[in-house]
Design a protein around this motif. Sequence first.
Motif, short mmCIF file in Angstrom:
data_model
loop_
_atom_site.label_atom_id
_atom_site.label_comp_id
_atom_site.label_asym_id
_atom_site.label_seq_id
_atom_site.Cartn_x
_atom_site.Cartn_y
_atom_site.Cartn_z
N LYS A 1 0.81 -1.21 0.00
CA LYS A 1 0.00 0.00 0.00
C LYS A 1 0.85 1.27 0.00
O LYS A 1 0.55 2.24 -0.71
CB LYS A 1 -0.93 -0.01 1.22
CG LYS A 1 -1.87 1.20 1.31
CD LYS A 1 -2.80 1.03 2.51
CE LYS A 1 -3.77 2.20 2.60
NZ LYS A 1 -4.71 2.03 3.75
N PHE A 2 1.93 1.26 0.80
CA PHE A 2 2.72 2.48 0.96
C PHE A 2 4.09 2.44 0.28
O PHE A 2 4.76 3.46 0.17
CB PHE A 2 2.91 2.78 2.45
CG PHE A 2 1.62 2.99 3.19
CD1 PHE A 2 0.82 4.09 2.92
CD2 PHE A 2 1.20 2.09 4.16
CE1 PHE A 2 -0.38 4.29 3.59
CE2 PHE A 2 0.00 2.28 4.84
CZ PHE A 2 -0.79 3.39 4.55
N GLY A 3 4.51 1.27 -0.16
CA GLY A 3 5.82 1.16 -0.79
C GLY A 3 6.97 1.19 0.21
O GLY A 3 8.13 1.21 -0.17
N ASP A 4 6.64 1.20 1.51
CA ASP A 4 7.64 1.22 2.56
C ASP A 4 7.88 -0.20 3.08
O ASP A 4 7.35 -1.17 2.53
CB ASP A 4 7.18 2.13 3.71
CG ASP A 4 7.02 3.57 3.26
OD1 ASP A 4 7.90 4.06 2.53
OD2 ASP A 4 6.02 4.21 3.64
N THR A 5 8.65 -0.31 4.15
CA THR A 5 8.92 -1.62 4.74
C THR A 5 8.11 -1.79 6.01
O THR A 5 8.12 -0.91 6.89
CB THR A 5 10.42 -1.78 5.06
OG1 THR A 5 11.17 -1.55 3.87
CG2 THR A 5 10.71 -3.19 5.56
N ALA A 6 7.40 -2.92 6.11
CA ALA A 6 6.59 -3.22 7.28
C ALA A 6 7.34 -4.20 8.17
O ALA A 6 7.99 -5.13 7.68
CB ALA A 6 5.25 -3.81 6.87
N TYR A 7 7.26 -3.99 9.49
CA TYR A 7 8.02 -4.79 10.44
C TYR A 7 7.14 -5.41 11.52
O TYR A 7 6.16 -4.80 11.97
CB TYR A 7 9.07 -3.93 11.15
CG TYR A 7 10.09 -3.31 10.24
CD1 TYR A 7 11.25 -3.99 9.89
CD2 TYR A 7 9.89 -2.02 9.73
CE1 TYR A 7 12.18 -3.41 9.05
CE2 TYR A 7 10.83 -1.43 8.90
CZ TYR A 7 11.97 -2.13 8.56
OH TYR A 7 12.90 -1.57 7.73
N LEU A 8 7.54 -6.59 11.94
CA LEU A 8 6.95 -7.23 13.12
C LEU A 8 8.08 -7.46 14.10
O LEU A 8 9.09 -8.10 13.76
CB LEU A 8 6.28 -8.56 12.74
CG LEU A 8 5.60 -9.30 13.89
CD1 LEU A 8 4.36 -8.54 14.36
CD2 LEU A 8 5.22 -10.72 13.47
N MET A 9 7.93 -6.95 15.32
CA MET A 9 8.98 -7.09 16.34
C MET A 9 8.39 -7.64 17.62
O MET A 9 7.22 -7.43 17.93
CB MET A 9 9.64 -5.74 16.61
CG MET A 9 10.28 -5.10 15.39
SD MET A 9 11.09 -3.53 15.77
CE MET A 9 11.48 -2.94 14.12
N VAL A 10 9.22 -8.36 18.36
CA VAL A 10 8.80 -8.91 19.65
C VAL A 10 9.78 -8.46 20.72
O VAL A 10 10.95 -8.18 20.44
CB VAL A 10 8.74 -10.46 19.61
CG1 VAL A 10 7.66 -10.93 18.64
CG2 VAL A 10 10.09 -11.06 19.23
N PRO A 11 9.32 -8.39 21.97
CA PRO A 11 10.20 -7.92 23.05
C PRO A 11 11.17 -8.99 23.53
O PRO A 11 10.85 -10.17 23.59
CB PRO A 11 9.20 -7.55 24.15
CG PRO A 11 8.03 -8.45 23.92
CD PRO A 11 7.94 -8.60 22.42
N ALA A 12 12.37 -8.55 23.87
CA ALA A 12 13.38 -9.39 24.49
C ALA A 12 14.15 -8.51 25.46
O ALA A 12 14.09 -7.28 25.38
CB ALA A 12 14.31 -10.00 23.45
N ASP A 13 14.87 -9.12 26.38
CA ASP A 13 15.57 -8.33 27.38
C ASP A 13 16.59 -7.38 26.77
O ASP A 13 16.79 -6.27 27.24
CB ASP A 13 16.29 -9.26 28.37
CG ASP A 13 15.31 -9.95 29.31
OD1 ASP A 13 14.17 -9.47 29.43
OD2 ASP A 13 15.69 -10.96 29.93
#
Length: 268
Positions: A106-118
Amino acid sequence: MASPTESDDHAGRDIVGAVVKACTLLDHFDTTHPVWTLNELTTASRMNKTTVHRLMTTLIHAGWVDRTAEGSYRIGMPVFEIGSSALTQLDIRGAAQPYLSEIAEKFGDTAYLMVPADEGAVCIDRHEGSNPLVVAGISIGSVLPYHATAGPMAMLAFSARIRDRWLTQDLPAFTDRTPTVPDELLARLEQIRSKGYALSNSDYLTGVAAVGAPILGRDAAVIASISVGGRAETFEGDALSAKVATILAAAKGLSRVAEALPAPGGEH
């Protein structure tokens, strides 16, 4: 490149036999047989009784195994917590795939999925749009600081546990826009909680902006974050409004999925 035989020989030198035996013992525990006596484990594993006793005693000391009142063995809580955390990440990653793909397209950008870690926010997936080169420095497996970039900062804002750990240390500056003063950062985090999303601009990579929102599970536990990043000039006006609305909708949809999953490690 090493031959298969050479690779096997090298792996053999690196393998710790006692650990392999301990893992073999743990493999016997399942829903149909959650509790084992020493004699039962000795018979099932075909190991020496003294060896089984020593390995199980070590696992108890490490917290991986508990003893029942009768002296039998059962799996300890850390094993379930690690398993739940891994399954949570796998489930969220699968559920996030269509959202990441749609955002990138949709935006031509990069989409990210992140998860928490210490040690920081871990990128576990990314979908590239038509103009991803500007954020090529953030890839799957990258660990990002919580006090910079939108995705990590969204998790920091909504997790008291992460704040308690992260804000007790010196915060390095990556650019001249990185928030490093605790009081100023706390004020910014309060704004993020109020709006429901984080917006960053050149605070980690110069010229890169991003919008991120938290994915919340049971009891508002922070499970992950979803974000979109690209050239700063494309995060203004109507374009920014569209990205904020899309990220918030994606986070809301994924939070519904996350609510059905166990919260990893008692995260709040």
